[in-house]
Write a protein that holds these residues in place. Structure first.
Motif, PDB file in Angstrom:
ATOM      1  N   PHE A  30      33.962  48.167  38.021  1.00 36.78           N
ATOM      2  CA  PHE A  30      35.340  48.660  38.099  1.00 36.78           C
ATOM      3  C   PHE A  30      35.966  48.657  36.706  1.00 36.78           C
ATOM      4  O   PHE A  30      36.072  47.598  36.074  1.00 36.78           O
ATOM      5  N   ASP A  31      36.372  49.821  36.238  1.00 36.64           N
ATOM      6  CA  ASP A  31      37.125  49.903  34.992  1.00 36.64           C
ATOM      7  C   ASP A  31      38.556  49.462  35.262  1.00 36.64           C
ATOM      8  O   ASP A  31      39.119  49.715  36.340  1.00 36.64           O
ATOM      9  N   ALA A  32      39.157  48.797  34.288  1.00 43.49           N
ATOM     10  CA  ALA A  32      40.481  48.221  34.527  1.00 43.49           C
ATOM     11  C   ALA A  32      41.364  48.356  33.297  1.00 43.49           C
ATOM     12  O   ALA A  32      40.912  48.162  32.165  1.00 43.49           O
ATOM     13  N   ASP A  33      42.622  48.692  33.531  1.00 43.04           N
ATOM     14  CA  ASP A  33      43.635  48.613  32.485  1.00 43.04           C
ATOM     15  C   ASP A  33      44.213  47.199  32.420  1.00 43.04           C
ATOM     16  O   ASP A  33      44.637  46.738  31.362  1.00 43.04           O
ATOM     17  N   VAL A  34      44.229  46.538  33.570  1.00 40.30           N
ATOM     18  CA  VAL A  34      44.732  45.171  33.674  1.00 40.30           C
ATOM     19  C   VAL A  34      43.788  44.381  34.573  1.00 40.30           C
ATOM     20  O   VAL A  34      43.400  44.865  35.646  1.00 40.30           O
ATOM     21  N   VAL A  35      43.427  43.174  34.136  1.00 36.18           N
ATOM     22  CA  VAL A  35      42.596  42.284  34.953  1.00 36.18           C
ATOM     23  C   VAL A  35      43.354  40.982  35.176  1.00 36.18           C
ATOM     24  O   VAL A  35      43.974  40.448  34.253  1.00 36.18           O
ATOM     25  N   LEU A  36      43.318  40.511  36.418  1.00 36.84           N
ATOM     26  CA  LEU A  36      43.884  39.191  36.728  1.00 36.84           C
ATOM     27  C   LEU A  36      42.783  38.320  37.307  1.00 36.84           C
ATOM     28  O   LEU A  36      42.125  38.701  38.281  1.00 36.84           O
ATOM     29  N   LEU A  37      42.576  37.155  36.714  1.00 35.72           N
ATOM     30  CA  LEU A  37      41.593  36.191  37.204  1.00 35.72           C
ATOM     31  C   LEU A  37      42.324  35.110  37.995  1.00 35.72           C
ATOM     32  O   LEU A  37      43.211  34.438  37.474  1.00 35.72           O
ATOM     33  N   ALA A  38      41.947  34.959  39.271  1.00 34.04           N
ATOM     34  CA  ALA A  38      42.588  33.974  40.138  1.00 34.04           C
ATOM     35  C   ALA A  38      41.518  33.329  41.010  1.00 34.04           C
ATOM     36  O   ALA A  38      41.538  33.437  42.237  1.00 34.04           O
ATOM     37  N   THR A  39      40.584  32.671  40.355  1.00 41.61           N
ATOM     38  CA  THR A  39      39.370  32.196  41.032  1.00 41.61           C
ATOM     39  C   THR A  39      39.470  30.773  41.565  1.00 41.61           C
ATOM     40  O   THR A  39      38.528  30.273  42.175  1.00 41.61           O
ATOM     41  N   GLY A  40      40.604  30.105  41.344  1.00 40.96           N
ATOM     42  CA  GLY A  40      40.835  28.817  41.971  1.00 40.96           C
ATOM     43  C   GLY A  40      39.996  27.676  41.420  1.00 40.96           C
ATOM     44  O   GLY A  40      39.468  27.721  40.298  1.00 40.96           O
ATOM     45  N   ALA A  41      39.855  26.637  42.243  1.00 46.03           N
ATOM     46  CA  ALA A  41      39.115  25.431  41.865  1.00 46.03           C
ATOM     47  C   ALA A  41      38.438  24.882  43.110  1.00 46.03           C
ATOM     48  O   ALA A  41      38.708  25.306  44.231  1.00 46.03           O
ATOM     49  N   ARG A  42      37.570  23.927  42.905  1.00 47.65           N
ATOM     50  CA  ARG A  42      36.825  23.311  44.012  1.00 47.65           C
ATOM     51  C   ARG A  42      36.802  21.801  43.813  1.00 47.65           C
ATOM     52  O   ARG A  42      37.049  21.303  42.707  1.00 47.65           O
ATOM     53  N   PRO A  43      36.509  21.043  44.878  1.00 49.92           N
ATOM     54  CA  PRO A  43      36.503  19.586  44.746  1.00 49.92           C
ATOM     55  C   PRO A  43      35.490  19.105  43.705  1.00 49.92           C
ATOM     56  O   PRO A  43      34.357  19.595  43.657  1.00 49.92           O
ATOM     57  N   ARG A  44      35.941  18.176  42.901  1.00 47.56           N
ATOM     58  CA  ARG A  44      35.042  17.547  41.933  1.00 47.56           C
ATOM     59  C   ARG A  44      34.088  16.609  42.675  1.00 47.56           C
ATOM     60  O   ARG A  44      34.505  15.856  43.550  1.00 47.56           O
ATOM     61  N   GLN A  45      32.824  16.667  42.329  1.00 43.15           N
ATOM     62  CA  GLN A  45      31.831  15.806  42.963  1.00 43.15           C
ATOM     63  C   GLN A  45      31.285  14.803  41.955  1.00 43.15           C
ATOM     64  O   GLN A  45      31.110  15.125  40.773  1.00 43.15           O
ATOM     65  N   LEU A  46      31.033  13.601  42.438  1.00 44.03           N
ATOM     66  CA  LEU A  46      30.437  12.566  41.604  1.00 44.03           C
ATOM     67  C   LEU A  46      28.937  12.535  41.852  1.00 44.03           C
ATOM     68  O   LEU A  46      28.488  12.613  43.006  1.00 44.03           O
ATOM     69  N   ALA A  47      28.171  12.405  40.787  1.00 43.89           N
ATOM     70  CA  ALA A  47      26.716  12.360  40.943  1.00 43.89           C
ATOM     71  C   ALA A  47      26.285  11.206  41.825  1.00 43.89           C
ATOM     72  O   ALA A  47      25.276  11.290  42.535  1.00 43.89           O
ATOM     73  N   SER A  48      27.073  10.142  41.822  1.00 45.01           N
ATOM     74  CA  SER A  48      26.725   8.940  42.594  1.00 45.01           C
ATOM     75  C   SER A  48      27.387   8.914  43.967  1.00 45.01           C
ATOM     76  O   SER A  48      27.336   7.904  44.666  1.00 45.01           O
ATOM     77  N   ALA A  49      28.021  10.029  44.346  1.00 46.64           N
ATOM     78  CA  ALA A  49      28.705  10.084  45.645  1.00 46.64           C
ATOM     79  C   ALA A  49      28.634  11.505  46.191  1.00 46.64           C
ATOM     80  O   ALA A  49      29.650  12.161  46.402  1.00 46.64           O
ATOM     81  N   GLN A  50      27.419  11.968  46.417  1.00 50.91           N
ATOM     82  CA  GLN A  50      27.222  13.343  46.863  1.00 50.91           C
ATOM     83  C   GLN A  50      27.591  13.491  48.341  1.00 50.91           C
ATOM     84  O   GLN A  50      27.089  12.763  49.189  1.00 50.91           O
ATOM     85  N   PRO A  51      28.472  14.432  48.677  1.00 49.84           N
ATOM     86  CA  PRO A  51      28.854  14.616  50.086  1.00 49.84           C
ATOM     87  C   PRO A  51      27.705  15.186  50.909  1.00 49.84           C
ATOM     88  O   PRO A  51      26.920  16.003  50.420  1.00 49.84           O
ATOM     89  N   ASP A  52      27.599  14.718  52.151  1.00 51.12           N
ATOM     90  CA  ASP A  52      26.593  15.266  53.065  1.00 51.12           C
ATOM     91  C   ASP A  52      27.243  16.041  54.207  1.00 51.12           C
ATOM     92  O   ASP A  52      26.554  16.582  55.074  1.00 51.12           O
ATOM     93  N   GLY A  53      28.562  16.107  54.210  1.00 51.27           N
ATOM     94  CA  GLY A  53      29.271  16.857  55.231  1.00 51.27           C
ATOM     95  C   GLY A  53      29.375  16.159  56.569  1.00 51.27           C
ATOM     96  O   GLY A  53      29.976  16.697  57.503  1.00 51.27           O
ATOM     97  N   GLU A  54      28.835  14.973  56.688  1.00 54.00           N
ATOM     98  CA  GLU A  54      28.854  14.241  57.958  1.00 54.00           C
ATOM     99  C   GLU A  54      29.558  12.896  57.835  1.00 54.00           C
ATOM    100  O   GLU A  54      30.475  12.583  58.592  1.00 54.00           O
ATOM    101  N   ARG A  55      29.116  12.085  56.889  1.00 52.20           N
ATOM    102  CA  ARG A  55      29.695  10.760  56.687  1.00 52.20           C
ATOM    103  C   ARG A  55      30.342  10.619  55.309  1.00 52.20           C
ATOM    104  O   ARG A  55      31.330   9.912  55.152  1.00 52.20           O
ATOM    105  N   ASP A  95      37.957  44.939  29.805  1.00 50.27           N
ATOM    106  CA  ASP A  95      38.465  46.080  30.572  1.00 50.27           C
ATOM    107  C   ASP A  95      37.478  46.561  31.635  1.00 50.27           C
ATOM    108  O   ASP A  95      37.503  47.718  32.055  1.00 50.27           O
ATOM    109  N   ARG A  96      36.609  45.664  32.076  1.00 53.73           N
ATOM    110  CA  ARG A  96      35.681  46.029  33.137  1.00 53.73           C
ATOM    111  C   ARG A  96      35.326  44.778  33.942  1.00 53.73           C
ATOM    112  O   ARG A  96      35.133  43.691  33.402  1.00 53.73           O
ATOM    113  N   VAL A  97      35.250  44.964  35.261  1.00 51.98           N
ATOM    114  CA  VAL A  97      34.852  43.883  36.162  1.00 51.98           C
ATOM    115  C   VAL A  97      33.654  44.348  36.969  1.00 51.98           C
ATOM    116  O   VAL A  97      33.631  45.460  37.493  1.00 51.98           O
ATOM    117  N   VAL A  98      32.662  43.476  37.057  1.00 50.39           N
ATOM    118  CA  VAL A  98      31.460  43.753  37.842  1.00 50.39           C
ATOM    119  C   VAL A  98      31.467  42.832  39.051  1.00 50.39           C
ATOM    120  O   VAL A  98      31.730  41.628  38.922  1.00 50.39           O
TER     121      VAL A  98
END
Length: 468
Positions: free
Chosen positions: A139-164, A126-129
């Motif tokens: 924030f004190d809450a009577d109702v909490v909704l968690l909608a935090t989504g997901a992110r791309p799974r990364q492989l240890a052997s295929a780390q993205p560099d954002g370029e190639r 009943d509380r969110v920080v």
């Protein structure tokens, strides 16, 4: 007044905020990445905007059959006179995403929702920080909704560099079309981007660890797509597992588990998503998660903790913006005492934005073949549709499933251009439990693609399964 605190501003979060405010709640929405979440900023809106450009290129290339010729080029082909400015395409993509996010923000604020920019976590049920730029807020809450989504799974052997080496959120930083794009992963995301970049003019290699692309989709539909890929020169390496992805200057090398190497200019790693549920105080607050980290919810979006709900990709229910939004609305309807119907996944329509598109709703061919559902079925190839002939479209089909005795429509598959639009009548039929006779007796425009839906329903009048 009920105090509602929502963590996450994607479709599950902002749609819940609108409903919560409409029903008289005092709503606080805590978000860190921008309203709309990944669906608007890095996933659905950007990818489908990019694909919209690719669709035009697909249509232009196919238009020679319709009698169109291009300029004075000797070949008369589209590629001789039409080129893609990827920097301009991606600038438009990102601009549309930002504007969509801004529109959502304005709507939220008009509806008297307090927007807090920060990263939220539970401090008990009943509380969110929230960690904000100004420090920690509680924030004190009577109702909490968690909608935090997901992110791309990364492989240890295929780390993205954002370029190639890229994940799908990083593609929109490219200013030049990849000369040779290697796509690792043949699920929906991998297939969509492979199809899009092939249409835009890149040489594409799709690496699939399974027997076919789109292993979670209708097998007949996946076969149509594979045939189209082959005809267009897109290479699919089936039963091939990527072990490592490495970069050397302007090239990338994907090493497969059998020792083969695939070399390209860029690599997109599309191997699934992981939920954004770590370091949120879930266990301490009594919120159960699966072994993969997804929040466990029931059909009205309740978690195992009192007055805590969850919606969207963080629940692992169905990674669609439409489902996230409905989960969020259902949570608020339930929590604030409004009329509510539990989430019914049998009525969810989904689409794969390849060329051609693949749209589905209701039961699947796999369920019918396994005997889980008793059904009659009909499949009509698109090449028999008059409008399809006029437009030069021949790849695809319409498939309907109905109850063996009553004839009630329980599912369908459409493989065609704009299948995302054509599936809607089938979705209505499934949701409203219409019979094939009711569907077939409704007027369709002649000529139209929807004529095939009515024809399929007419052919299901009787007792036999039909494939034609």
């Amino acid at each position: 007044m009920t105090r509602v605190v929502i963590v996450g501003g994607g479709p599950g979060g902002y749609e819940a905020a609108l409903v919560g405010s409409q029903l008289g709640g005092e709503v606080t929405l805590i978000d860190t990445d921008g309203l709309g979440g990944s669906a608007v900023l890095t996933d659905c809106v950007p990818s489908k905007t990019l694909i919209a450009t690719a669709e035009v290129m697909t249509e232009v290339r196919a238009s020679a059959e319709l009698g169109l010729r291009f300029g004075d080029a000797e070949s008369g082909h589209a590629d001789a006179v039409v080129s893609v400015d990827l920097a301009a395409v991606n600038a438009r993509v990102l601009d549309l995403a930002r504007k969509q996010s801004d529109d959502i923000c304005e709507r939220i604020q008009r509806e008297n929702v307090e927007l807090v920019i920060g990263r939220g976590r539970l401090d008990g049920p009943d509380r969110v920080v929230a960690q904000t730029a100004e420090g920690e807020r509680s924030f004190d809450a009577d109702v909490v909704l968690l909608a935090t989504g997901a992110r791309p799974r990364q492989l240890a052997s295929a780390q993205p560099d954002g370029e190639r080496i890229l994940n799908w959120t990083q593609l929109y930083n490219l200013t030049e079309l990849p000369e040779r794009l290697i796509v690792v992963g043949s699920g929906v995301t991998g297939a969509e981007f492979a199809s899009a970049y092939d249409a835009l003019g890149s040489e594409v290699v799709l690496i699939s660890s399974r027997d076919r692309v789109l292993p979670g989709e209708d097998a007949d539909a996946a076969q149509v797509l594979e045939d189209v890929f082959a005809r267009r020169g897109l290479t699919v390496l089936q039963r091939s597992r990527a072990e490592t992805v490495t970069r050397d200057g302007d090239s990338v090398t994907v090493t497969l588990s059998d020792g083969r190497e695939v070399v390209g200019s860029h690599c997109l790693v599309a191997v699934g998503s992981i939920p954004n549920t770590s370091d949120m105080g879930l266990a301490e607050s009594g919120v159960e998660v699966s072994d993969a980290g997804f929040i466990t919810v029931d059909r009205v979006s309740r978690t195992s903790a009192r007055s805590v709900y969850a919606a969207g990709d963080c629940t692992g229910v169905f990674a669609l913006a439409s489902v996230a939004a409905m989960q969020g609305r259902i949570a608020m309807w339930h929590a604030l005492g409004d009329a509510v119907s539990p989430l019914d996944l049998k009525t969810v329509s989904a689409n794969v934005f390849t060329a051609p598109e693949i749209a589905t709703v209701g039961v699947s061919q796999t369920q019918v073949d396994a005997g889980e559902v008793q059904a009659r079925t009909v499949t009509l190839p698109l090449r028999g549709n008059p409008r399809a002939k006029m437009q030069g479209s021949r790849d695809g089909f319409v498939k309907l499933f109905c109850r063996s005795v009553t004839g009630i429509v329980i599912g369908g598959v459409v493989v065609a251009p704009r299948a995302s639009e054509l599936i809607y009548p089938v979705a209505i039929a499934v949701a409203e439990r219409l019979t094939v006779d009711q569907v077939s007796q409704s007027f369709t425009v002649y000529p139209s693609m929807t004529g095939s839906l009515a024809e399929a329903a007419r052919r299901l009048h009787g007792t036999r399964s039909i494939i034609s």
